[in-house]
Design an enzyme around this catalytic site. Structure first.
Site, PDB file in Angstrom:
ATOM      1  CD  GLU A   1     -19.027 -10.998  -0.236  1.00 60.58           C
ATOM      2  OE1 GLU A   1     -19.593 -10.207  -1.005  1.00 60.58           O
ATOM      3  OE2 GLU A   1     -17.836 -10.892   0.101  1.00 60.58           O
TER       4      GLU A   1
ATOM      5  CB  CYS B   1     -15.490 -12.567  -6.775  1.00 61.41           C
ATOM      6  SG  CYS B   1     -16.393 -12.241  -8.243  1.00 61.41           S
TER       7      CYS B   1
END
Length: 290
Positions: A186, A152
């Site tokens: 990710e 994130c």
């Protein structure tokens, strides 16, 4: 489905920022149109006077955990630092950070299960290393089977368009290089994340092509930068510098085209007034034993 935004703005230190998305603040906090946050521990409050009282008592002047990067920039410029925070050791801090971050991130799902993650918080200090205000952060899984080097990422709106996004990304790649890993963020990336990464990959790849004027393959670039080949191809495609021939991607560029692309990046930086460069020499970090 994106839930309807609840908290409309936050006050964080000297900044007031309009929010972009819903965040699951508990109880009545989620029903307030404005929340007041401590800029050091991210405790959230409904009233300005509660916040003033809290600040007088809060002993934090910088993120918890360990400072792993210290970057002095000279007269009149902020001192930049990265702090490494283990979600298992500083659970409340990391949960508060994630709740705040969700106000500016559409797809974020991590709020309360912070233990499996490390957090790297970037701060500015304008008072000679006394107090440190958050600029942004990224998180990464302690153990990632896919070798993701970032879960994130967020630069707070008050600090956007200053080059901090690529600064955070540079840090994530430096950590994975020191772990001997070909890292990648990710998936899925948010829209903003996609733009930031493609811009970052493009800029770094162009710099290498510029310095090496000769024939480099995608594989060569991957070995030199420890970027995944697919990410390099994505950057080259966005610059129109790659051809697909006999089952493989071939770099198709000339020194002149590379220079033109680089000068367009330089112009954008000059307009935004950003000259931020991450310096690996300031990073005091060794990969933990596997």
């Amino acid at each position: 489905k994106t839930k309807v935004k609840n908290v409309r703005s936050i006050e964080l230190g000297r900044h007031e920022m309009d929010t972009w998305y819903y965040s699951p603040y508990p109880d009545d906090f989620g029903k307030c149109s404005k929340l007041y946050l401590c800029q050091y521990c991210f405790k959230y409050m409904r009233k300005a006077k509660t916040c003033v009282r809290h600040k007088a008592e809060c002993e934090m002047k910088h993120p918890p955990g360990k400072r792993v990067y210290r970057h002095p920039q000279g007269e009149g410029e902020p001192l930049l630092s990265f702090w490494e925070i283990d979600g298992a050791h500083f659970k409340m801090y990391c949960q508060n950070l994630c709740l705040m971050a969700k106000l500016f991130l559409d797809h974020k799902t991590l709020y309360f299960d912070v233990e499996p993650f490390m957090f790297y918080v970037l701060t500015e200090s304008m008072d000679g290393d006394e107090t440190h205000d958050i600029v942004g952060y990224f998180s990464k899984e302690k153990v990632s089977v896919d070798d993701y080097n970032l879960a994130c990422i967020l630069t707070l709106p008050a600090y956007q368009r200053k080059g901090y996004g690529s600064f955070l990304i540079s840090m994530s790649y430096e950590l994975s290089r020191r772990q001997g890993v070909y890292g990648t963020p990710e998936r899925p990336l948010s829209d903003l994340g996609q733009v930031s990464y493609r811009s970052y990959w493009s800029r770094v790849v162009l710099d290498v092509l510029h310095k090496h004027r000769g024939n480099l393959s995608v594989k060569d670039l991957s070995s030199m930068l420890m970027f995944r080949e697919a990410d390099i191809v994505s950057a080259l495609q966005s610059l129109n510098l790659v051809k697909y021939w006999k089952g493989q991607h071939i770099i198709s560029s000339s020194p002149k085209i590379v220079e033109e692309h680089l000068s367009s990046f330089e112009k954008k930086s000059a307009i935004a007034g950003t000259r931020l460069e991450f310096n690996p020499e300031y990073l005091n970090w060794t990969a933990p034993p596997m």
